[in-house]
Design a protein around this motif. Sequence first.
Motif, mmCIF file in Angstrom:
data_model
loop_
_atom_site.group_PDB
_atom_site.id
_atom_site.type_symbol
_atom_site.label_atom_id
_atom_site.label_comp_id
_atom_site.label_asym_id
_atom_site.label_seq_id
_atom_site.Cartn_x
_atom_site.Cartn_y
_atom_site.Cartn_z
ATOM 1 N N ILE A 132 -13.657 2.697 -4.753
ATOM 2 C CA ILE A 132 -12.622 1.717 -5.045
ATOM 3 C C ILE A 132 -12.574 1.491 -6.551
ATOM 4 O O ILE A 132 -13.605 1.493 -7.229
ATOM 5 C CB ILE A 132 -12.884 0.385 -4.295
ATOM 6 C CG1 ILE A 132 -11.704 -0.560 -4.436
ATOM 7 C CG2 ILE A 132 -14.187 -0.266 -4.757
ATOM 8 C CD1 ILE A 132 -11.798 -1.797 -3.535
ATOM 9 N N TRP A 147 -2.199 -10.059 2.414
ATOM 10 C CA TRP A 147 -2.420 -8.750 3.029
ATOM 11 C C TRP A 147 -1.167 -7.893 2.965
ATOM 12 O O TRP A 147 -0.046 -8.399 3.044
ATOM 13 C CB TRP A 147 -2.806 -8.927 4.499
ATOM 14 C CG TRP A 147 -4.131 -9.585 4.681
ATOM 15 C CD1 TRP A 147 -4.415 -10.920 4.582
ATOM 16 C CD2 TRP A 147 -5.369 -8.935 4.979
ATOM 17 N NE1 TRP A 147 -5.753 -11.135 4.800
ATOM 18 C CE2 TRP A 147 -6.360 -9.944 5.049
ATOM 19 C CE3 TRP A 147 -5.731 -7.603 5.199
ATOM 20 C CZ2 TRP A 147 -7.693 -9.651 5.331
ATOM 21 C CZ3 TRP A 147 -7.061 -7.317 5.480
ATOM 22 C CH2 TRP A 147 -8.028 -8.327 5.549
ATOM 23 N N ARG A 201 -9.784 -0.360 -9.849
ATOM 24 C CA ARG A 201 -8.593 -1.160 -10.110
ATOM 25 C C ARG A 201 -8.142 -0.976 -11.548
ATOM 26 O O ARG A 201 -8.951 -0.726 -12.444
ATOM 27 C CB ARG A 201 -8.849 -2.629 -9.806
ATOM 28 C CG ARG A 201 -9.866 -3.319 -10.679
ATOM 29 C CD ARG A 201 -10.215 -4.714 -10.140
ATOM 30 N NE ARG A 201 -9.104 -5.650 -10.262
ATOM 31 C CZ ARG A 201 -9.025 -6.797 -9.595
ATOM 32 N NH1 ARG A 201 -9.985 -7.133 -8.750
ATOM 33 N NH2 ARG A 201 -8.000 -7.616 -9.784
ATOM 34 N N GLU A 255 0.840 -1.207 0.000
ATOM 35 C CA GLU A 255 0.000 0.000 0.000
ATOM 36 C C GLU A 255 0.868 1.248 0.000
ATOM 37 O O GLU A 255 2.007 1.221 0.472
ATOM 38 C CB GLU A 255 -0.911 0.047 1.228
ATOM 39 C CG GLU A 255 -1.751 -1.178 1.478
ATOM 40 C CD GLU A 255 -1.132 -2.120 2.485
ATOM 41 O OE1 GLU A 255 -1.878 -2.897 3.096
ATOM 42 O OE2 GLU A 255 0.102 -2.084 2.651
ATOM 43 N N MET A 301 -10.118 -7.845 -4.885
ATOM 44 C CA MET A 301 -9.307 -6.959 -4.054
ATOM 45 C C MET A 301 -10.176 -6.226 -3.043
ATOM 46 O O MET A 301 -11.336 -5.902 -3.308
ATOM 47 C CB MET A 301 -8.576 -5.941 -4.930
ATOM 48 C CG MET A 301 -7.584 -6.563 -5.906
ATOM 49 S SD MET A 301 -6.286 -7.501 -5.083
ATOM 50 C CE MET A 301 -5.500 -6.226 -4.086
ATOM 51 N N TRP A 344 -10.148 -3.378 0.554
ATOM 52 C CA TRP A 344 -9.521 -2.457 1.501
ATOM 53 C C TRP A 344 -10.203 -2.643 2.856
ATOM 54 O O TRP A 344 -11.429 -2.680 2.933
ATOM 55 C CB TRP A 344 -9.664 -1.006 1.052
ATOM 56 C CG TRP A 344 -8.783 -0.599 -0.084
ATOM 57 C CD1 TRP A 344 -9.114 -0.533 -1.403
ATOM 58 C CD2 TRP A 344 -7.407 -0.195 -0.003
ATOM 59 N NE1 TRP A 344 -8.042 -0.111 -2.147
ATOM 60 C CE2 TRP A 344 -6.990 0.108 -1.305
ATOM 61 C CE3 TRP A 344 -6.505 -0.045 1.046
ATOM 62 C CZ2 TRP A 344 -5.690 0.545 -1.600
ATOM 63 C CZ3 TRP A 344 -5.216 0.384 0.764
ATOM 64 C CH2 TRP A 344 -4.825 0.668 -0.542
ATOM 65 N N CYS A 378 -2.490 0.391 -4.117
ATOM 66 C CA CYS A 378 -1.992 -0.905 -3.669
ATOM 67 C C CYS A 378 -1.550 -1.701 -4.884
ATOM 68 O O CYS A 378 -2.356 -1.948 -5.789
ATOM 69 C CB CYS A 378 -3.080 -1.645 -2.904
ATOM 70 S SG CYS A 378 -2.703 -3.373 -2.526
ATOM 71 N N TYR A 419 -4.935 1.473 7.159
ATOM 72 C CA TYR A 419 -5.688 0.917 6.030
ATOM 73 C C TYR A 419 -4.870 -0.204 5.387
ATOM 74 O O TYR A 419 -3.684 -0.020 5.075
ATOM 75 C CB TYR A 419 -5.985 2.003 5.004
ATOM 76 C CG TYR A 419 -7.117 2.906 5.433
ATOM 77 C CD1 TYR A 419 -6.961 3.810 6.484
ATOM 78 C CD2 TYR A 419 -8.365 2.835 4.814
ATOM 79 C CE1 TYR A 419 -8.005 4.618 6.901
ATOM 80 C CE2 TYR A 419 -9.415 3.636 5.221
ATOM 81 C CZ TYR A 419 -9.224 4.528 6.266
ATOM 82 O OH TYR A 419 -10.272 5.328 6.674
ATOM 83 N N TYR A 420 -5.532 -1.325 5.191
ATOM 84 C CA TYR A 420 -4.879 -2.508 4.657
ATOM 85 C C TYR A 420 -5.493 -2.915 3.331
ATOM 86 O O TYR A 420 -6.719 -2.936 3.186
ATOM 87 C CB TYR A 420 -5.004 -3.676 5.632
ATOM 88 C CG TYR A 420 -4.345 -3.423 6.963
ATOM 89 C CD1 TYR A 420 -5.053 -2.852 8.010
ATOM 90 C CD2 TYR A 420 -3.002 -3.766 7.164
ATOM 91 C CE1 TYR A 420 -4.449 -2.610 9.230
ATOM 92 C CE2 TYR A 420 -2.393 -3.535 8.381
ATOM 93 C CZ TYR A 420 -3.120 -2.949 9.408
ATOM 94 O OH TYR A 420 -2.504 -2.717 10.616
ATOM 95 N N CYS A 421 -4.632 -3.272 2.421
ATOM 96 C CA CYS A 421 -5.060 -3.816 1.144
ATOM 97 C C CYS A 421 -4.970 -5.340 1.213
ATOM 98 O O CYS A 421 -4.046 -5.887 1.845
ATOM 99 C CB CYS A 421 -4.146 -3.280 0.043
ATOM 100 S SG CYS A 421 -4.483 -3.911 -1.611
#
Length: 129
Positions: free
Chosen positions: A70, A119, A72, A6, A34, A36, A22, A94-96
């Motif tokens: 979101i 992750w 992509r 990220e 995908m 978040w 990400c 914040y995690y992808c």
Amino acid sequence: QVQVQESGGGSVQVGASLKLSCVVSEVTFTNYVMGWFRQAPGQEREIVASISRSGEGVYYGENVKGRFTISRDNAKKTVYLQMSGLKAEDTAAYYCAAGRANFRSTHRYYDSANEYHYWGQGTQVTVSS
């Protein structure tokens, strides 16, 4: 080895916008849903958004609907989270995450953390007044 990285976090004021990115490596990106997620100190991890393999199916958590988007870019193996109208309660790491899509549909997304296999390390977003 699969890597999920990220970027784009930072400290902003209430009402500001921020865009997270990400990048995923070593996978066939179009085989992955995908997502978040975010986690604030002392709170449980919650889903922010998810996007299907094609990008045509999207899901948003109730707390971010209408403010976050979101998207992509499959050619770049990158997923984005555009955040607008940020609030103090959006402050979190914040995690992808990437979830292997064991289905043919290109519209399905995952709304549970248990469905994600890889992750990132997280990027901090701090919103202050």
